[in-house]
Design an enzyme around this catalytic site. Sequence first.
Site, PDB file in Angstrom:
ATOM      1  N   GLN A 132      24.623  47.540  36.248  1.00 30.60           N
ATOM      2  CA  GLN A 132      23.587  46.947  35.404  1.00 30.60           C
ATOM      3  C   GLN A 132      24.149  46.621  34.025  1.00 30.60           C
ATOM      4  OE1 GLN A 132      20.211  46.276  36.348  1.00 30.60           O
ATOM      5  NE2 GLN A 132      20.406  45.044  34.494  1.00 30.60           N
ATOM      6  N   ASP A 217      13.610  51.330  29.732  1.00 31.20           N
ATOM      7  CA  ASP A 217      13.635  51.524  31.185  1.00 31.20           C
ATOM      8  C   ASP A 217      12.400  52.353  31.549  1.00 31.20           C
ATOM      9  OD1 ASP A 217      14.442  51.701  33.849  1.00 31.20           O
ATOM     10  OD2 ASP A 217      16.047  53.145  33.482  1.00 31.20           O
ATOM     11  N   CYS A 257      16.224  46.706  32.760  1.00 28.78           N
ATOM     12  CA  CYS A 257      16.948  46.499  34.021  1.00 28.78           C
ATOM     13  C   CYS A 257      16.018  46.103  35.165  1.00 28.78           C
ATOM     14  CB  CYS A 257      17.751  47.744  34.369  1.00 28.78           C
ATOM     15  SG  CYS A 257      16.739  49.215  34.674  1.00 28.78           S
TER      16      CYS A 257
END
Length: 309
Positions: A132, A217, A257
């Site tokens: 990522q 995230d 992500c």
Amino acid sequence: MSLRHLVNLSDLSPAELRGIILRAIELKNSKGAVYEPLKNKVLGMLFEKSSTRTRISFEAGMIQLGGAAIFLSPRDTQLGRGEPIADSARVISRMVDAIMLRTHEHRTVEIFSEHSRVPIINGLTDRSHPCQLLADLQTYYEHRGEIAGRTVAWIGDGNNMCHSYIEAATLLDFKLNIACPDGYDPAPDFLALGGDRVRITREPAEAICGADLVVTDVWASMGQEEEQAKREQAFRGYEVDEKLMKMAAADALFMHCLPAHRGEEVSAAVLEGPQSVVWDEAENRLHAQKALLEFLLVKDSPVRKLSTH
Ligand code: CP
Ligand code: NVA
């Protein structure tokens, strides 16, 4: 050709990491041109957890480079019935040319790397998500140029993604301000690696102040689903919304992500807003991993020539 793995981002030298980012941009720009250096090569992909981006980008990437990918899961291999990880690594690596794994325990990927004859790629563990970062760094470079000397704000859990950001800060020399609640700090060994570049605060506003890139995230990662309610409490005040985003630099970018939870770690307005580059970030998984596969599998690949290992 020496055997190389990507278990953590720090398996790459700064020059190699930079080389992979630039090569990913080159491959992206040459879209349409037939380039099949991995003809007849096979990537084994073992998934213990769900995936959209990682699975599709690796599978599409292998096909575009002339090879193929095989999807494996513990449910339908002997791994799920207790065959030792080391034995599985020995066997699978005699049949394929590289293995990508998404596992709960990071140690599983390490054991594979210790017993494999072919390159091992970490497609996310409880400790890190290096692939990522290849995409995130490529995306930053495309939109804003060099990240060295810039400030990145990580708002949220000190999790696998956060760990990989710490490694990236070390490799590419940027500042990383981490805002996380007490009890959700990154692991001490990753923090030690980051040294002076990394700062921890409990205040999202302090971390984001003047930042060039804002990243968050999910609050509960895969495998932590039963902690969702507890985490929603702990992370109250950590949502990246428009008010918080205004405290970053005027031209700051926003990344995630994905998958994202609108109204939890990020507001819908920020995720869909003009500073968000999350769709480019997701697309770049494909290009960055093609550059990675080329680096790991193609003798004399442009980036391999930079190798100091
Ligand atoms: N960002 C990411 O790794 O997405 P997937 O879980 O869909 O692979
Ligand atoms: N931290 C998240 C990332 C998902 C791509 C998880 O581990 O579930």
